[in-house]
Design an enzyme around this catalytic site. Structure first.
Site, PDB file in Angstrom:
ATOM      1  N   ARG A 171      -3.712   4.266  -1.482  1.00  0.00           N
ATOM      2  CA  ARG A 171      -4.205   2.899  -2.372  1.00  0.00           C
ATOM      3  C   ARG A 171      -3.519   1.625  -1.694  1.00  0.00           C
ATOM      4  NH1 ARG A 171      -3.314   5.042  -8.440  1.00  0.00           N
ATOM      5  NH2 ARG A 171      -3.450   7.615  -8.068  1.00  0.00           N
ATOM      6  N   HIS A 178       0.843  -1.096   0.012  1.00  0.00           N
ATOM      7  CA  HIS A 178       0.292   0.195   0.064  1.00  0.00           C
ATOM      8  C   HIS A 178       0.981   1.256  -0.038  1.00  0.00           C
ATOM      9  CE1 HIS A 178       0.519   1.665   4.099  1.00  0.00           C
ATOM     10  NE2 HIS A 178       0.696   0.360   4.545  1.00  0.00           N
ATOM     11  N   CYS A 179       0.343   2.374  -0.496  1.00  0.00           N
ATOM     12  CA  CYS A 179       0.882   3.682  -0.789  1.00  0.00           C
ATOM     13  C   CYS A 179       0.271   4.481   0.332  1.00  0.00           C
ATOM     14  CB  CYS A 179       1.042   4.210  -1.900  1.00  0.00           C
ATOM     15  SG  CYS A 179      -0.433   4.519  -2.794  1.00  0.00           S
ATOM     16  N   ALA A 180       0.347   5.966   0.287  1.00  0.00           N
ATOM     17  CA  ALA A 180      -0.636   6.646   0.893  1.00  0.00           C
ATOM     18  C   ALA A 180      -1.823   6.604   1.073  1.00  0.00           C
ATOM     19  CB  ALA A 180      -0.101   8.090   0.724  1.00  0.00           C
TER      20      ALA A 180
END
Length: 626
Positions: free
Chosen positions: A28, A24-26
């Site tokens: 998504r 996961h990113c910030a």
């Protein structure tokens, strides 16, 4: 709440067994799926807590927003997808084209570091401001301790990248850390600083400065992971735990210093130099392009490709003149979302745009883009124009980034360098981007559908909710129950109710008046939405996604309007059979839960145009009207 959402997401992406990997990113969850056709995109997008779903760079991206880390952690409570296990299929890295694989690798490696990178960057920026304004003495021990806390992330970046790269490629994390540690070992650093002639068994070693570097350790750990698999295949398990690390360290540290170090540093410097040359040719033009186009890069997930360039510039030159223009794009979309909140009379849109404005202000633009500006179209265009204006001002002013971090209100200190040069230009640029986007959105307007302003078409559509909808057959063949399909995702009706047809001709036509909502690149399946709201998936064959488009010819594109009988796609029946795949074609109503009943025809055989599915619609509701 997060556990329930996490379970829905895993179910709707096709279950844990359909997931190659997950990071996961910030904002998504970034899945790599074995078969994207098993994911129910429509249901995911209609699930509370999910903003939208995007396919890009070989990834199936579920956009959640600020709560993404909590959902990711919740997934880890009932799956192995967030652990360090080597569960992912080894052919994962082979799927997709070279660009898709590169984007997937870069995003998977950097996404886990975003939070600490932003925090360290903010602290480093605040210290620079404190030094310039005389609040802290840079020669004092207080400053030294705080600067160590801020700069350690960047100095020891190879160690952190060793961990995330090893996770991505299923390598031994502790061996990877040891290899990275060798690059930063004091004696090696001293050899470089003193310019000592260095060799390894007579082979010349060109030493480089590896603090804050990106590519050398990534290249090294990728190769280490491959070599580790080979070693484990041939070394007996009784001695594997110490013999394999011995071999890896003995081989990989010299190889990294001799080959990957100079190669990675020179490649990074070369790419950065190329972009800097474009920037130096016309800062104004470069800033306008990056400021206007940054959000487009974010939408498709390809902005990750620029992250190593920004970091490389800071590591080599102490600052980066390229990244600041991207800040204009953030504030431009913030302004567009704020203008929507001001102008709209729709209570739901006002609440959504208000919360999206706040999150965008701090650098998280996905809720604003996917929930507000992009669906309304004109505000998104206004944001692009505002970003271009602001980006041009920022780049022309000579603003530079002195630390890494996602642009936003809290991270503005990373753009404040010695003497504050270029920082006023940054403030003017983001203010201009914000103002231009607000003004343009208010002038251009948008389709504002309010609770009391329902046009004639909406009224006609809601009236059809009291009627049945008939779905005709998109192809000719023998009918079978969906439960007989040799695929659990279809047979269990997890994706929705419907029928299956054994085709007798290789042609699929539209069964409804409506729109093509999904046109798979692999051409094996197509999604439609009828004018009355039925969402239909036509999936030619079982597991035919593996053919990667071979034996299929697609005649429509996503967004095309279609009517009954319009040719959608053709397929070579004999070619698919010869490749070992079943031709059984499920026809699924993916929003079956919207109907009181979904019944199929009792006929054993059907021709194109015959009635095959009867949908009984629910009664009209107040929520539907609004």
């Amino acid at each position: 709440m997060y556990n329930e959402l996490a379970k829905k997401i895993i179910k709707l992406v096709g279950g844990e067994g359909n997931v190659h990997s997950l990071v996961h990113c910030a904002t998504r969850l970034r899945f790599v799926l074995k078969d994207e056709s098993k994911a129910d995109t429509t249901k995911l997008e209609n699930t509370d807590g999910i903003i939208t779903v995007k396919r890009s760079g070989g990834q199936y991206q579920v956009v959640i927003g600020n709560d993404v880390s909590q959902v990711y952690q919740a997934i880890g409570t009932f799956t192995d997808l967030t652990s360090d296990s080597k569960k992912a299929d080894k052919d994962q890295q082979k799927s997709g084209n070279m660009l898709s694989r590169a984007i997937d690798v870069i995003s998977s490696i950097f996404a886990p570091l975003l939070g600490v990178m932003a925090g360290a960057g903010i602290l480093k920026g605040l210290l620079l401001i404190s030094d310039n304004l005389g609040w802290l003495d840079s020669a004092g021990t207080t400053y030294t301790i705080l600067y160590a806390a801020a700069d350690s992330f960047f100095y020891f970046l190879p160690l952190l990248l060793a961990v995330t790269t090893a996770r991505k490629f299923n390598g031994n994390i502790f061996v990877a850390l040891t290899i990275a540690g060798a690059l930063l070992y004091p004696t090696i650093v001293t050899l470089f600083e003193e310019g000592t002639d260095t060799s390894f068994f007579g082979i010349p070693v060109v030493l480089m400065k590896y603090a804050s570097t990106v590519l050398p350790i990534i290249f090294s750990i990728i190769l280490m992971s491959k070599l580790e698999n080979i070693c484990n295949r041939f070394i007996h398990q009784s001695v594997r735990n110490f013999v394999t690390p011995l071999i890896l360290l003995t081989i990989m540290v010299p190889v990294t210093l001799i080959v990957f170090g100079p190669l990675g540093v020179n490649i990074g410097n070369g790419i950065a130099s190329g972009l800097l040359a474009v920037f130096n040719f016309s800062p104004l033009l470069f800033g306008a392009l990056l400021g206007g186009g940054w959000q487009l890069l974010v939408i498709f997930g390809v902005h990750w490709g620029l992250a190593p360039v920004f970091i490389n510039n800071i590591a080599v030159n102490g600052s980066d003149p390229l990244k600041p223009a991207a800040a204009a794009s953030i504030f431009a979309q913030t302004g567009a979302a704020l203008a929507v909140m001001i102008k709209t009379r729709n209570k739901k849109m006002k609440a959504l745009s208000g919360s999206a404005t706040i999150t965008a202000l701090f650098g998280i633009t996905e809720p604003a883009i996917y929930g507000v500006t992009l669906p309304l179209k004109k505000p998104f265009i206004a944001g692009i124009i505002g970003g271009a204006v602001g980006g041009a001002i920022i780049a022309q002013a000579g603003t530079k980034a002195f630390a890494s971090g996602a642009p936003g209100l809290l991270t503005l200190p990373i753009f404040y360098g010695p003497g504050g040069e270029g920082f006023p230009g940054l403030l003017i640029g983001i203010a201009a981007a914000f103002a231009v986007s607000v003004i343009l959105t208010l002038i251009l307007g948008f389709d504002d559908k309010t609770e009391t302003n329902i046009d004639k078409k909406e009224t006609e559509d809601t009236l059809t909710l009291q009627q049945n909808e008939i779905i005709s057959s998109p192809l000719s063949g023998r009918v079978t129950a969906l439960q007989n399909v040799d695929d659990p995702a279809f047979a269990s009706e997890a994706m929705g109710k419907g029928i299956a047809i054994e085709p007798t001709a290789g042609k699929v036509v539209s069964p409804i008046d409506g729109e093509v909502t999904v046109a798979f690149k692999t051409k094996h399946a197509i999604g439609l939405t009828s004018d009355h709201g039925a969402e239909i998936l036509i999936h030619v064959g079982i597991d035919t996604v593996q053919l990667d488009g071979k034996h299929f010819t697609l005649h429509v594109q996503q967004g095309d309007r279609v009517k009954p009988g319009d040719l959608l796609l053709e397929f070579d029946m004999e070619g698919i059979k010869a490749a070992g795949f079943s031709l059984t074609t499920p026809i699924i109503i993916t929003n079956s839960s919207s109907y009181i009943s979904v019944t199929r025809t009792e006929a054993a055989k059907v021709e194109i145009g015959d009635e095959v599915i009867n949908l009984m619609l629910r009664e009209i509701t107040e929520e539907k009207i609004s």
